[in-house]
Design an enzyme around this catalytic site. Sequence first.
Site, PDB file in Angstrom:
ATOM      1  N   GLU A 480      58.689  92.065  45.127  1.00 18.59           N
ATOM      2  CA  GLU A 480      58.317  92.969  46.238  1.00 18.59           C
ATOM      3  C   GLU A 480      59.554  93.606  46.887  1.00 18.59           C
ATOM      4  O   GLU A 480      59.625  93.767  48.104  1.00 18.59           O
ATOM      5  CB  GLU A 480      57.443  92.234  47.260  1.00 18.59           C
ATOM      6  CG  GLU A 480      56.103  91.849  46.644  1.00 18.59           C
ATOM      7  CD  GLU A 480      55.072  91.354  47.648  1.00 18.59           C
ATOM      8  OE1 GLU A 480      55.217  91.636  48.848  1.00 18.59           O
ATOM      9  OE2 GLU A 480      54.118  90.698  47.208  1.00 18.59           O
TER      10      GLU A 480
HETATM   11  C1  LIG Z   1      57.112  85.638  39.583  1.00 15.96           C
HETATM   12  C2  LIG Z   1      57.142  87.136  39.556  1.00 15.96           C
HETATM   13  C3  LIG Z   1      56.039  87.855  39.943  1.00 15.96           C
HETATM   14  C4  LIG Z   1      56.051  89.253  39.910  1.00 15.96           C
HETATM   15  N1  LIG Z   1      54.919  89.952  40.222  1.00 15.96           N
HETATM   16  C5  LIG Z   1      54.900  91.301  40.039  1.00 15.96           C
HETATM   17  C6  LIG Z   1      53.690  92.043  40.209  1.00 15.96           C
HETATM   18  O1  LIG Z   1      52.662  91.507  40.582  1.00 15.96           O
HETATM   19  N2  LIG Z   1      53.705  93.373  39.923  1.00 15.96           N
HETATM   20  C7  LIG Z   1      54.837  93.999  39.506  1.00 15.96           C
HETATM   21  O2  LIG Z   1      54.789  95.210  39.280  1.00 15.96           O
HETATM   22  N3  LIG Z   1      56.014  93.333  39.368  1.00 15.96           N
HETATM   23  C8  LIG Z   1      56.061  91.994  39.609  1.00 15.96           C
HETATM   24  N4  LIG Z   1      57.227  91.308  39.423  1.00 15.96           N
HETATM   25  C9  LIG Z   1      58.436  92.028  39.099  1.00 15.96           C
HETATM   26  C10 LIG Z   1      59.432  92.065  40.240  1.00 15.96           C
HETATM   27  O3  LIG Z   1      58.988  92.945  41.222  1.00 15.96           O
HETATM   28  C11 LIG Z   1      60.783  92.436  39.628  1.00 15.96           C
HETATM   29  O4  LIG Z   1      61.295  91.238  39.070  1.00 15.96           O
HETATM   30  C12 LIG Z   1      61.742  93.017  40.607  1.00 15.96           C
HETATM   31  O5  LIG Z   1      61.338  94.297  40.959  1.00 15.96           O
HETATM   32  C13 LIG Z   1      63.154  93.098  40.039  1.00 15.96           C
HETATM   33  O6  LIG Z   1      63.159  93.685  38.788  1.00 15.96           O
HETATM   34  P1  LIG Z   1      63.919  92.954  37.578  1.00 15.96           P
HETATM   35  O7  LIG Z   1      63.524  91.522  37.579  1.00 15.96           O
HETATM   36  O8  LIG Z   1      63.708  93.732  36.361  1.00 15.96           O
HETATM   37  O9  LIG Z   1      65.444  92.991  37.997  1.00 15.96           O
HETATM   38  P2  LIG Z   1      66.459  94.195  37.794  1.00 15.96           P
HETATM   39  O10 LIG Z   1      65.931  95.432  38.391  1.00 15.96           O
HETATM   40  O11 LIG Z   1      66.909  94.222  36.399  1.00 15.96           O
HETATM   41  O12 LIG Z   1      67.645  93.667  38.721  1.00 15.96           O
HETATM   42  C14 LIG Z   1      68.489  92.559  38.370  1.00 15.96           C
HETATM   43  C15 LIG Z   1      69.418  92.326  39.547  1.00 15.96           C
HETATM   44  O13 LIG Z   1      70.162  93.513  39.822  1.00 15.96           O
HETATM   45  C16 LIG Z   1      69.945  93.934  41.159  1.00 15.96           C
HETATM   46  N5  LIG Z   1      69.928  95.385  41.208  1.00 15.96           N
HETATM   47  C17 LIG Z   1      69.165  96.234  40.496  1.00 15.96           C
HETATM   48  N6  LIG Z   1      69.420  97.501  40.820  1.00 15.96           N
HETATM   49  C18 LIG Z   1      70.375  97.465  41.768  1.00 15.96           C
HETATM   50  C19 LIG Z   1      71.068  98.455  42.512  1.00 15.96           C
HETATM   51  N7  LIG Z   1      70.802  99.761  42.377  1.00 15.96           N
HETATM   52  N8  LIG Z   1      71.987  98.058  43.406  1.00 15.96           N
HETATM   53  C20 LIG Z   1      72.241  96.742  43.600  1.00 15.96           C
HETATM   54  N9  LIG Z   1      71.626  95.768  42.919  1.00 15.96           N
HETATM   55  C21 LIG Z   1      70.699  96.115  42.014  1.00 15.96           C
HETATM   56  C22 LIG Z   1      68.615  93.317  41.550  1.00 15.96           C
HETATM   57  O14 LIG Z   1      68.492  93.156  42.936  1.00 15.96           O
HETATM   58  C23 LIG Z   1      68.670  91.994  40.833  1.00 15.96           C
HETATM   59  O15 LIG Z   1      69.422  91.087  41.572  1.00 15.96           O
HETATM   60  C24 LIG Z   1      57.219  89.922  39.490  1.00 15.96           C
HETATM   61  C25 LIG Z   1      58.344  89.178  39.116  1.00 15.96           C
HETATM   62  C26 LIG Z   1      58.312  87.808  39.136  1.00 15.96           C
HETATM   63  C27 LIG Z   1      59.531  87.036  38.696  1.00 15.96           C
END
Ligand SMILES: Cc1cc2nc3c(=O)[nH]c(=O)nc-3n(C[C@H](O)[C@H](O)[C@H](O)COP(=O)(O)OP(=O)(O)OC[C@H]3O[C@@H](n4cnc5c(N)ncnc54)[C@H](O)[C@@H]3O)c2cc1C
Length: 669
Positions: A480
């Site tokens: 979120e």
């Molecule tokens: C248990 C769980 C439930 C979830 N439920 C849902 C759901 O119901 N619906 C849904 O759509 N998604 C869901 N998600 C997805 C969740 O919203 C994403 O994991 C989240 O948006 C982060 O994306 P990512 O994991 O791909 O990390 P990435 O975007 O790859 O980021 C990796 C790291 O880099 C950082 N980062 C990325 N971009 C930047 C930037 N520009 N500047 C600084 N730091 C940055 C992030 O903060 C993070 O620390 C869920 C995830 C989990 C683990």
Amino acid sequence: MRARCPRSPLIQMKSPLEAPEKQVAAETSAKSARRGDTDSSSGEREKAAVSSVIDTSKMSKGQREALELAEASRDPLDDRGSFASNLFIGRYGFDRISPWPAQSEEDRAAGAGFLQKLENYLREHVNPDEIDRTGEIPPENFRGLAEIGAFGIKVPKKYGGLGLSQTNYGRAAVLLGSWDGNVAALVSAHQSIGVAQPLLLFGTEEQKQKYLPRVAGGEISAFALTESHAGSDPATMSLRAEPASDGSEFVLNGQKLWCTNGVKAGVLVVMARTPSKMVNGKERKQITAFIVDVDTPGLEITYRCRFMGLRALYNAVVTFTDVHVPRENIIFKEGAGLRVALTTLNTGRLTLPAACVGVSKRLLEISRKWAGERVQWGVPIGKHAAVAGKIAEMAGNVFAMEAMTFLTSSLLDRKVGDLRIETAMCKMWATETTWKIADDAMQVRGGRGYETAHSLAGRGEPAIGVERFLRDCRVNTIFEGSSEIMRLFIAREALDPHLKVGGAIFNTQLPVSERARAVFTSGKFYAGWYPRQWLPNGVRKIDNLHSNLTRHVDYAARTSKRLARGLFHAMARFGPKLDREQLLLSRFVGIATELFAISATCSYAQWLLGQGKPGDEVLAIAEYFCRSSRLRIDNHFAGTARNADKRGYQLTQDLLAGKHALLREGIVK
Ligand SMILES: Cc1cc2nc3c(=O)[nH]c(=O)nc-3n(C[C@H](O)[C@H](O)[C@H](O)COP(=O)(O)OP(=O)(O)OC[C@H]3O[C@@H](n4cnc5c(N)ncnc54)[C@H](O)[C@@H]3O)c2cc1C
């Protein structure tokens, strides 16, 4: 305005707190130097916003696309800003959050019956350790929760829900969070981001009539935005929705990842790429939100994901192969999907801090009891200063977390305006603080904190699952809107008034005449605004505020101006490159968030005093929080002046490039 020298504040100047309406408007919604930016058409405004305030010419294609999409989906803050957004421009409006906007007796009474049922149901029928151990929520829990109305808490009664307020919904989230993270996540994903919330905000009457009774009655819903290559950056989304030849429906192909509730859901909100549009001769990606029935042919749940915590989350990989969705299932309008998602989250993400209040209160209670009864070195461990310090910090933070979250909930109920900064601050601060509380609670419980509830019970000790809470709450800083993205989001809004006034100066994509006009306009603006930020006065007497609290509110008012000056100096120093200074910006965001926490705490404490709560207790905890928060603010300010950010950044780039091989030696790879 008679100020000449920015470093010599003049007594004759009006304080921002006495500022006339004109000044308020100028500071909070400073008009862009660019002609036409006041255009009322939102499409024009979007275009103007990104092209006049941010120079994208030196960005990579991926960066530019991500930024343009985010900017195009961003609604500007309303003219007066909000309490929290105004902290960044040195305008401290305590009267916007004080007197404490208490829940009315009528609203409290409306929620009381349900909240009591929920509490009883959780205690009597939901076994959190068993759910964690088996990784399943029993089917009877789904039925039982549906029977008491837990799946339609905010859905209006006319659509089959309970029609309760955000505050009552928040109280439900506190109960859920204090008991079981899995059930909390099920209920929250279903109605904070699942079908109900976007439909309540953007749905047509037909859509509401068709879907709200279903989801309020217990048909589970879910929100599908994330993909394997599209996490924090939705611009890289690849699930496509192509219009069929007669335009009556769209055909969806692609895959969604980590869709919470997906395994059990009957209906999903799905974000998909629809055909791009040409805007100003450039291709603009379009994202559209669809309501999709899970039994539509071609839709398959192809995998159930499992996690470190929230082991019974019904989280899915959802695969779409030629899934036909009627056009009338678009939420809001074609191309507005990201706006739907962002706006949904602006309110929806307030459920997490409310659940965090529940988790944190429970962990404080576990720690308090254990620190009083566990004797080591001749005294209860709570008598050792190292343990006492942790518990005091937990207590102060729990109080502030509840204050921030329920202040924001109550303001949402009163529809006082745009609260996106407040909800983002609550989400970021509460999820990070709860993780710290869980970590400290584990330390206070020692080895028993690390042992599972099942194992503790197996050898005759109380089944207290601190490790379960710790595992379950970790993800809250990731989903979120991760903490890093929340900081960027808040910083973007913080910089907005300044970008509008001065952003065009640095924008090499604009004609020279336009940039020159921006120099003039911004010079005029800052000649008035900047000297005011040096005025020494905080708040004067605030009616009915205890003197001990006034001290902290006064500090917050003064510090808000110091924050505004710091941000301005950073802009002067870094110019358009400031957005790359993420660590510096995060300190400013940290300061504003702590100021919001102090202010909410004082307003809440004053209200509790008025309710006849023990004054010494309320003041002790509120003052402890304010003092520790001020220390964190000092640290943030110190970091803006002296830090190792540049060296750290270079070190990481070297590591990524393969240097420092020493650090990879001697391990099993
Ligand atoms: C248990 C769980 C439930 C979830 N439920 C849902 C759901 O119901 N619906 C849904 O759509 N998604 C869901 N998600 C997805 C969740 O919203 C994403 O994991 C989240 O948006 C982060 O994306 P990512 O994991 O791909 O990390 P990435 O975007 O790859 O980021 C990796 C790291 O880099 C950082 N980062 C990325 N971009 C930047 C930037 N520009 N500047 C600084 N730091 C940055 C992030 O903060 C993070 O620390 C869920 C995830 C989990 C683990």
